[in-house]
Write a protein that holds these residues in place. Structure first.
Motif, short mmCIF file in Angstrom:
data_model
loop_
_atom_site.label_atom_id
_atom_site.label_comp_id
_atom_site.label_asym_id
_atom_site.label_seq_id
_atom_site.Cartn_x
_atom_site.Cartn_y
_atom_site.Cartn_z
N TYR A 137 74.62 -109.93 -96.98
CA TYR A 137 74.08 -111.04 -97.29
C TYR A 137 73.28 -111.78 -96.35
O TYR A 137 72.13 -112.36 -96.52
CB TYR A 137 74.92 -111.96 -98.42
CG TYR A 137 74.19 -113.07 -99.06
CD1 TYR A 137 73.42 -112.80 -100.04
CD2 TYR A 137 74.42 -114.35 -98.74
CE1 TYR A 137 72.56 -113.75 -100.60
CE2 TYR A 137 73.52 -115.31 -99.28
CZ TYR A 137 72.79 -115.15 -100.35
OH TYR A 137 72.06 -116.00 -101.01
N GLN A 161 70.07 -109.90 -95.37
CA GLN A 161 68.88 -110.10 -96.43
C GLN A 161 68.20 -111.34 -96.34
O GLN A 161 67.06 -111.50 -96.53
CB GLN A 161 69.50 -109.97 -98.01
CG GLN A 161 69.87 -108.79 -98.36
CD GLN A 161 70.73 -108.40 -99.70
OE1 GLN A 161 71.36 -109.44 -100.03
NE2 GLN A 161 70.61 -107.24 -100.16
N SER A 185 68.60 -118.97 -103.73
CA SER A 185 69.87 -118.44 -104.14
C SER A 185 70.34 -119.39 -105.38
O SER A 185 69.98 -120.58 -105.58
CB SER A 185 71.05 -118.81 -103.10
OG SER A 185 70.61 -118.22 -101.96
#
Length: 195
Positions: free
Chosen positions: A138, A141, A30
């Motif tokens: 999110y 995912q 990220s």
């Protein structure tokens, strides 16, 4: 004369764009909203986050700083920062998601039992986030990315079906499908078709 002080701001602390360089253990990392490893040195990046935090003691700055530290491999201090952010907002699922990401990624390159247990703990945290947060995509995912890594790197297929189900659920709920979601769904379908 008019003298004004310009305060640096990060317009949306609660949302950051994912950046997907391949890390050493073949998972997506990220990307924090500000410094990147290719734009800034570690010290420069920390200087920016420290200045932002000095101006406004916002726990979202600590979250982003923790994720940035993770990109540089400084997991010890990353955990200190994310734990400090969580102490300010203990029920914040965005912070818990970041903590799970750091826990998983910090253990990803190791192949010992303790590291695998820590990665499984990260998966549990992501499950809690998915079930308790309204921003499910999110979490779904990240869960899918990590489920694929657990399968490909560790032979653990425990999370694949759940990851696929969650992404399908997001699609059925008319959540916008990003390229990343489509890619993850295809990769999960491919893996599961061979089992």
């Amino acid at each position: 004369s008019n003298t004004s002080v310009i305060r640096p701001t990060v317009s949306t602390y609660t949302v950051f764009e994912p950046f997907s360089p391949e890390s050493s253990c073949s998972i997506d990392c990220s990307m924090p909203a500000l410094p990147t490893t290719s734009l800034f040195s570690y010290d420069e990046a920390m200087g920016i986050y420290n200045n932002l935090y000095d101006i406004d003691k916002n726990p979202y700055t600590l979250q982003q700083k923790a994720l940035c530290r993770g990109l540089f491999g400084d997991y010890l201090n990353a955990f200190i920062d994310i734990d400090k952010a969580l102490s300010c907002k203990p029920n914040n699922f965005s912070f818990k998601n970041s903590q799970a990401i750091l826990l998983f990624e910090s253990n990803c390159a190791n192949h010992d039992a303790n590291s695998i247990d820590s990665m499984k703990q990260a998966m549990k945290v992501l499950e809690q986030c998915y079930h308790n947060d309204k921003r499910k995509i999110y979490h779904a995912q990240k869960f899918a990315e990590f489920a694929i890594t657990m399968h490909n790197s560790y032979g653990c297929s425990d999370y694949l079906k759940k990851a696929q189900d969650w992404l399908i659920e997001m699609t059925q709920e008319r959540v916008i499908e990003s390229k990343n979601t489509v890619k993850l769904k295809e990769e999960l379908a491919n893996i599961l078709s061979k089992m």
